[in-house]
Design an enzyme around this catalytic site. Structure first.
Site, PDB file in Angstrom:
ATOM      1  NE  ARG A 101      -4.050 -52.313  35.173  1.00 20.48           N
ATOM      2  CZ  ARG A 101      -3.873 -53.636  35.243  1.00 20.48           C
ATOM      3  NH1 ARG A 101      -3.550 -54.185  36.406  1.00 20.48           N
ATOM      4  NH2 ARG A 101      -4.035 -54.395  34.189  1.00 20.48           N
TER       5      ARG A 101
ATOM      6  CE  LYS B 117       0.123 -53.308  24.374  1.00 21.65           C
ATOM      7  NZ  LYS B 117      -0.435 -54.370  25.230  1.00 21.65           N
TER       8      LYS B 117
END
Length: 498
Positions: free
Chosen positions: A354, A280
């Protein structure tokens, strides 16, 4: 903070402070009018003089008022009566509590529960008042060497009901409000704890500690070796780059008919998300400690329903790990086999939530659940779509979806239904595996939910994307505790229907 309910006239209350409202423009609420009548128009004369207009959040503290038994009276602006919404009501309560806490009133009797808030009955107003009061007083200062202390803090709030026959419902509302705020505070504390302290092991320890408080709540911690043996390779692909071992927390609250299928709550517990190899940007990366707020909210909800001893069975499944870059970390392009046997091409390691959730959702099948609800700070795309006001709701079962929407309306912890159409599955196709873990730039929150839906075909399921509502940034940075209130209300509703 201690809360209770009572009925009675404001002028007869022997207390440090009585709190009444003033509508805009300069119109008294019924309780304020009663005090005004008994004090020969003292309050209305102040208002005519311009001391208080009645705008939302304005306050005026009065001392030693004739013909009353209280030490003080706090006038609070309530805005226009016809516009009084849930949001305004929360602001009114919060401002009142902050004022009292700063001015030495250690107890107070609130007549603000008489306000005609749109869509709220008396019990709901009591619950909202408790949540707003606790929220306004919440501080996370456990790690500060010097703590700000209030010399005479507010310690007791009495919330009024119109008649004695309303006391039973009011007392139940207090019990629910106190239990929910206890769960919210747990969720906030866990969310605000830094990643060097709140590790997967820390979350597991807190779950075990919580289960020791309630005899009908048990906790099992599954370690990496067992997860690997079971075939949870999607989950473990995320933890490979971390020196903190992953954990699967399984909690079991059994207080209903043993034959009843449980509600299963699944919470994403990434205690720090660096993005892994798909690193990130550095700006605001500290806020990635909040990537376990789904797990925190599930723990908070379990706390609340155990405190209320609802007659229902609820399971909590919390996969928890860090997502870090390392020589052993999963790489973009790697393919793993999930617990369900579905193969997944990991195109982006920052789409890790996920991956841990899909194995947890497959694991839930063994409990034959009535419904499964997963809660996750899953996508920035959901923040773009809905902002900071509503969580995204996806479901494969319309009745479950409607029940969650209604619980959100009741609590003010709102959700908004998003599409989950077959057409989105096209974006998750992979040339080399059964599924890709990302679906491109378009509809990011929808394709993430679509990915999860592939693992939920054997039961009724809902997914809450709380990335926009789980924490606040800026000067008021901190976890919100959402959606503990929504989830607890949903379970309360189900317990009432069983």
């Amino acid at each position: 903070m201690e809360f209770s309910v009572k009925s009675g006239s404001p002028e007869k209350q022997r207390t440090a402070c009585v709190v009444v409202g003033v509508y805009e423009p300069r119109r008294l609420t019924p309780s304020a009018q009663r005090i005004d009548d008994l004090t020969d128009g003292y309050i209305s004369s102040l208002i005519r003089r311009g001391d208080l207009e009645g705008k939302v959040g304005q306050t005026l503290l009065l001392h030693n008022i004739d013909n009353t038994l209280c030490d003080r009276i706090l006038l609070v602006g309530c805005g226009r009566e016809r516009d009084l919404s849930f949001t305004q009501y929360r602001k009114i309560i919060s401002q009142s509590v902050s004022t009292l806490n700063d001015t030495g009133s250690m107890e107070a009797v609130f007549y603000l529960t008489e306000l005609p808030v749109k869509g709220c009955n008396s019990s709901q107003r009591i619950r909202h008042a408790i949540e707003a009061a606790q929220d306004s007083l919440y501080r996370f200062d456990q790690l500060k060497s010097k703590k700000d202390t209030t010399r005479r803090p507010l310690r007791k709030i009495v919330l009024t009901v119109p008649n004695r026959r309303d006391l039973t419902d009011g007392e139940q509302a207090v019990r629910e409000g106190m239990a929910i705020t206890q769960g919210i505070q747990l969720a906030k504390d866990l969310g605000n704890m830094p990643g060097n302290i709140c590790t997967p092991g820390y979350l597991a320890d807190r779950a075990v500690t919580l289960s020791k408080v309630y005899s009908n709540l048990s906790t099992e911690i599954l370690e990496e070796a067992e997860l690997e043996k079971m075939g949870m390779n999607a989950f473990l692909s995320v933890s490979k780059g971390s020196r903190q071992p992953a954990k699967m927390i399984v909690m079991n609250f059994l207080n209903g008919d043993p034959a009843d299928a449980p509600i299963c709550l699944v919470g994403k517990g990434v205690t720090f998300d660096s993005g892994g190899i798909s690193l990130k940007p550095g700006a605001a990366m500290d806020e990635m400690k909040y990537d376990m707020c789904g797990a925190a909210s599930v723990l908070g909800t379990i706390n609340a329903i155990a405190e209320l001893q609802l007659e229902i069975n609820v399971m909590a499944v919390i996969p928890t790990t860090e997502n870090m870059p390392d020589g052993m970390a999963t790489k973009p392009g790697d393919i793993v086999t999930s617990l369900s046997g579905t193969t997944i091409e990991i195109l982006n390691t920052d789409a890790e939530g996920r991956l841990i959730l899909c194995d947890a959702l497959s694991y839930c099948e063994r409990f034959n659940p009535s419904v499964v609800i997963d809660v996750a700070t899953l996508t920035g795309a959901c923040v773009v779509a809905l902002g900071k006001h509503a969580a995204g709701l996806f479901s494969n079962h319309s009745p479950l979806c409607h029940e969650l929407i209604n619980a959100g309306k009741s609590t003010g912890d709102r959700v908004w239904e998003m599409p989950l159409w077959d057409e989105y599955q096209e974006q998750l196709k992979s040339n080399f595996a059964d599924l890709a873990n990302i679906g491109g730039k378009e509809a990011g929150s929808v394709t993430a939910a679509t990915f999860l839906s592939a693992f939920c075909k054997k039961y009724h399921w809902a997914h809450l994307d709380i990335a926009g509502v789980a924490w606040k940034s800026g000067n008021h940075k901190g976890a919100t505790g959402r959606p503990v209130s929504l989830l607890t209300q949903y379970v309360i509703d189900q317990a009432g229907d069983s």
